[in-house]
Design an enzyme around this catalytic site. Structure first.
Site, short mmCIF file in Angstrom:
data_model
loop_
_atom_site.label_atom_id
_atom_site.label_comp_id
_atom_site.label_asym_id
_atom_site.label_seq_id
_atom_site.Cartn_x
_atom_site.Cartn_y
_atom_site.Cartn_z
CB SER A 1 -0.95 -0.02 1.21
OG SER A 1 -0.20 -0.14 2.40
CD GLU B 1 8.43 -6.63 -1.96
OE1 GLU B 1 7.47 -5.84 -1.95
OE2 GLU B 1 8.69 -7.36 -0.99
CG ASP C 1 9.54 -2.51 -1.87
OD1 ASP C 1 8.33 -2.34 -1.62
OD2 ASP C 1 10.01 -3.62 -2.20
N GLY C 2 8.27 -0.41 0.20
CA GLY C 2 7.81 -0.37 1.59
C GLY C 2 8.48 -1.47 2.40
N GLY D 1 7.69 -8.78 2.76
CA GLY D 1 6.98 -9.95 2.24
C GLY D 1 5.55 -10.07 2.73
N GLY E 1 3.17 -8.55 1.64
CA GLY E 1 2.34 -8.58 0.43
C GLY E 1 2.68 -9.76 -0.48
CE LYS F 1 3.99 -1.07 7.93
NZ LYS F 1 4.16 -0.97 6.50
O1 5RP Z 1 7.09 -6.39 1.48
C1 5RP Z 1 6.06 -5.97 1.01
C2 5RP Z 1 5.28 -6.72 0.01
O2 5RP Z 1 5.81 -8.01 -0.20
C3 5RP Z 1 5.55 -4.63 1.41
O3 5RP Z 1 6.51 -3.68 1.13
C4 5RP Z 1 5.26 -4.64 2.88
O4 5RP Z 1 4.34 -5.70 3.15
C5 5RP Z 1 4.67 -3.32 3.35
O5 5RP Z 1 3.40 -3.15 2.82
P1 5RP Z 1 2.52 -1.90 3.20
O6 5RP Z 1 3.15 -0.69 2.61
O7 5RP Z 1 1.17 -2.22 2.59
O8 5RP Z 1 2.43 -1.85 4.71
#
Ligand code: 5RP
EC number: 5.3.1.6
Length: 232
Positions: A30, A105, A83-84, A97, A99, A123
């Site tokens: 997200s 990634e 990336d998140g 991971g 997601g 986080k």
């Molecule tokens: O690693 C990931 C996907 O595999 C995402 O970066 C992680 O889950 C964070 O997601 P979000 O921004 O929805 O909290």
């Protein structure tokens, strides 16, 4: 500020690091999606970048919003990945991971000269392990792989259930055709040892510990956005 606003704020600051002509790894989740939306506005205004998405989900959003895409086969070296993350420790070691995109990634981040993580302040952790660690495994021999991971964890003083990730009553299948075991080991004091051990288990394809990859984390909270730089 609500959670979405914080993600947008972190994404907005990350966008300041993107310049014309960049080959850009584009994350999943997200927070990464907020980044894609802002990036698409820049592209529409004339910015020229080429993006390599870390999942089919991100690729679909990029296509929908007109962000030009490439693949690692066409563009094997990238300038920057944004990336998140599910967890970020003070050394910028990550758990990723949530997601389900951790394999792509990690490949994309490793092909990049630099990786910047974007997140809201929830986080940040002192020690990784509050969030279950996603471990991507080959479906073949699932039970044996699970047993090998449990034994490894015990050797490292870690204990906790491995849960096969499910969706709509079926095992979740990654973009690479693998399953995910979410490991609830609790706090992981030595992520490097766990990473090395997991890589030695034949059925493990990859795991969600991202060590030494992130150069900076852009973290948005109630008091504003701060950038944390890796000290290594
Ligand atoms: O690693 C990931 C996907 O595999 C995402 O970066 C992680 O889950 C964070 O997601 P979000 O921004 O929805 O909290």
């Amino acid at each position: 500020m609500n959670a979405r606003t914080l993600k947008i704020e972190a994404a907005r600051v990350a966008l300041e690091h993107v310049t014309d002509g960049m080959r850009l790894g584009i994350g999943t989740g997200s927070t990464a999606e907020e980044f894609v939306r802002l990036l698409a506005e820049k592209v529409a205004a004339g910015m020229t970048i080429i993006g390599v998405p870390t999942s089919e989900r991100t690729a679909a959003l990029c296509r929908e919003l007109g962000v030009p895409l490439s693949t690692l086969d066409e563009t094997p070296e990238l300038d920057l990945t944004i990336d998140g993350a599910d967890e970020i420790d003070p050394d910028l070691a990550l758990v990723k991971g949530g997601g389900g995109a951790l394999l792509r990634e990690k490949i994309v981040a490793s092909a990049s000269a630099s990786m910047i993580v974007i997140a809201d302040e929830t986080k940040m952790v002192d020690t990784l392990g509050r969030f279950p660690l996603p471990i991507e495994v080959n479906p073949f021999g699932l039970k044996s792989t699970e047993l090998a991971i449990t034994r490894l964890a015990e050797q490292l003083g870690l204990k906790g259930p491995l849960t096969l990730r499910m969706t709509q009553g079926e095992p979740f299948v990654t973009d690479g055709g693998h399953f995910i075991l979410d490991a609830s080991f609790g706090r992981i004091p030595d992520p490097r040892a766990l990473s090395t051990g997991l890589h030695a288990v034949p059925g493990v394809v990859e795991h969600g510990l991202f060590l030494g990859l992130a150069k900076a984390a852009i973290v948005a909270g109630a008091d504003g956005v701060k950038t944390v730089h890796a000290t290594r």
